[in-house]
Design an enzyme around this catalytic site. Structure first.
Site, PDB file in Angstrom:
ATOM      1  CE1 TYR A 170       5.463   6.897  -3.367  1.00  0.00           C
ATOM      2  CE2 TYR A 170       3.656   7.924  -4.562  1.00  0.00           C
ATOM      3  CZ  TYR A 170       4.185   6.845  -3.880  1.00  0.00           C
ATOM      4  OH  TYR A 170       3.439   5.704  -3.745  1.00  0.00           O
ATOM      5  CG  HIS A 225       3.052   6.766  -0.344  1.00  0.00           C
ATOM      6  ND1 HIS A 225       4.151   6.256   0.300  1.00  0.00           N
ATOM      7  CD2 HIS A 225       2.585   5.764  -1.117  1.00  0.00           C
ATOM      8  CE1 HIS A 225       4.352   5.014  -0.080  1.00  0.00           C
ATOM      9  NE2 HIS A 225       3.411   4.686  -0.939  1.00  0.00           N
ATOM     10  CD  GLU A 275      -0.392   1.389  -0.387  1.00  0.00           C
ATOM     11  OE1 GLU A 275       0.793   1.665  -0.200  1.00  0.00           O
ATOM     12  OE2 GLU A 275      -0.978   1.637  -1.460  1.00  0.00           O
ATOM     13  NE  ARG A 296      -4.751   1.703  -2.824  1.00  0.00           N
ATOM     14  CZ  ARG A 296      -3.989   1.148  -3.772  1.00  0.00           C
ATOM     15  NH1 ARG A 296      -4.540   0.454  -4.751  1.00  0.00           N
ATOM     16  NH2 ARG A 296      -2.674   1.256  -3.736  1.00  0.00           N
TER      17      ARG A 296
END
EC number: 4.2.1.-
Length: 415
Positions: A170, A225, A275, A296
């Site tokens: 990743y 993640h 995010e 984020r």
């Protein structure tokens, strides 16, 4: 009558709203709004792997309803598109609204002959601290990459690393130079293997190697993640406390916001989330219950300047700071706008910065600067970013998708 006349004189009528999808290495969705005075504004609506949905939302639904409106009335237009659709929030809707908002702020700042950060209230800092990405197939490779970025002057560095026994790493770049691109071109996403057990066993060794070699001079960040369960994230955060991380990012999927209480009970490693969020409602519980330290959300996905200001102001009440998402799957238009926002926002934490390829920056001529770990938007009126339509037309859309992850037994997991 006098008041009406004044309003009409200050009216800046929108005469054109155009959508461009271009792929100078990766796909970007750009909105260009033009007023009758010839002032143009740019907005970014890129949604990685779902670009054409947002382009259609803009082209077919929002652009026709912009024509004839007063470009100065940013708040009214934002509310019109947010409330007026009836169907609210969601990544496609909010990315489209974000692009409109960004472009209108660009126009307003140009009309005022000011860089956007001045219009927002002026600079709160001399420069914007940005963090870079470093990685490698092995710890040695990751350390070499860290050293390269340290030499460039970065004060905040994200570290990832290949895990023994897992084929894919990743964070490894498919793009050229700093332009990291995880998406794979074609009609089908790449499938990657994930093992939480191998990750939990190995990753603290990377942080140990980094701190042993480079000390504690730089802020150290790491992205998980969304791949751990809450209790795994709690264990992981506790196990890495000695490395004094700046943050651990997205330790577990944030849809289940209550689970962050469990993580908080067990570790003081700071947490960054958001995010994938699209509005203040996504952030509300995590912020007001002090379950995160950094928010984020990004200008392109959370409602532009108008939406992000609300989120940042709310976060400031709880001493939660901004740490905006900023990989190269958001266009240079978003990066330019983010730097203006970051210069102004009082509760700034850090800004993600991945850089762009030369190809991308030729399509989007920019005015920002990087100096020893800090960036500045520059002082051109507006966002300080341009868009070369002719060059963009040479790079048509190419289907590309982010990877998906599976566990070793084949179960689909969070990438």
């Amino acid at each position: 009558m006098h008041h009406d006349k004044r309003c009409k004189e200050s009216n800046m009528k929108i005469v054109k709203a155009e959508v461009f999808v271009t792929c100078p290495g990766r796909n970007f969705v750009t909105l260009k709004i033009t007023t009758e005075d010839g002032i143009t504004g740019l907005g970014d609506a890129t949604l990685n792997g779902r670009e054409l949905s947002v382009a259609s939302y803009l082209q077919d639904h929002l652009c026709p309803q912009l024509i004839g409106r007063d470009a100065h009335r940013i708040e009214d237009i934002w509310q019109f598109f947010y409330k007026g659709a009836y169907w609210r929030r969601g990544p496609v809707t909010m990315s489209a609204i974000s692009a409109v908002d960004m472009a209108l702020w660009d126009i307003k700042a140009k009309a005022a002959n000011m860089p956007l950060y001045q219009l927002l209230g002026g600079a709160s800092r001399e420069g914007v601290m940005v963090y870079c990405h470093t990685t490698g197939h092995s710890i040695d490779e990751a350390l070499d990459d860290y050293a390269r970025h340290q030499e460039l002057g970065f004060k905040a560095i994200r570290v990832q690393c290949g895990i023994p026994g897992m084929k894919t790493t990743y964070g490894m770049s498919k793009g050229k130079g700093l332009a990291y691109e995880p998406a794979t071109k074609g009609q089908w996403p790449e499938e990657q293997l994930w093992s939480t057990e191998k990750y939990l066993d190995f990753m603290p060794k990377l942080f140990d190697a980094v701190r042993n070699k480079f000390g504690f001079n730089e802020h150290l960040l790491h992205d998980m993640h969304h791949r751990l369960t809450p209790i795994e994230a709690a264990r992981f955060g506790k196990s890495i406390e000695d490395y004094r991380m700046f943050w651990m990012e997205d330790p577990t999927p944030a849809e289940n916001q209550e689970c962050f209480r469990l993580i908080r009970q067990h570790t003081v490693t700071p947490i960054a989330v958001g995010e994938v969020f699209n509005s203040i409602w996504d952030c509300k519980q995590l912020i007001e219950e002090q379950l995160i330290d950094y928010i984020r959300t990004t200008l392109t996905h959370a409602g532009g300047i108008t939406g992000m200001r609300r989120i940042a102001d709310f976060a400031s009440l709880y001493q939660v700071r901004t740490g905006s998402h900023g990989p190269s799957d958001l266009s240079p238009v978003c990066m330019a706008a983010a730097l203006h926002f970051d210069l102004w926002v009082p509760n700034f934490g850090v800004q993600e910065y991945m850089g762009y390829s030369e190809q991308m920056l030729e399509v989007f001529p920019h005015n920002w600067t990087f100096d020893n770990g800090y960036m500045h938007s520059g002082d051109k009126p507006g966002l300080g970013i341009e868009f070369d339509e002719k060059l963009a037309a040479k790079y048509p859309y190419e289907p590309a998708y982010l990877p998906v992850a599976r566990l070793e037994d084949g179960t689909l997991w969070n990438w």
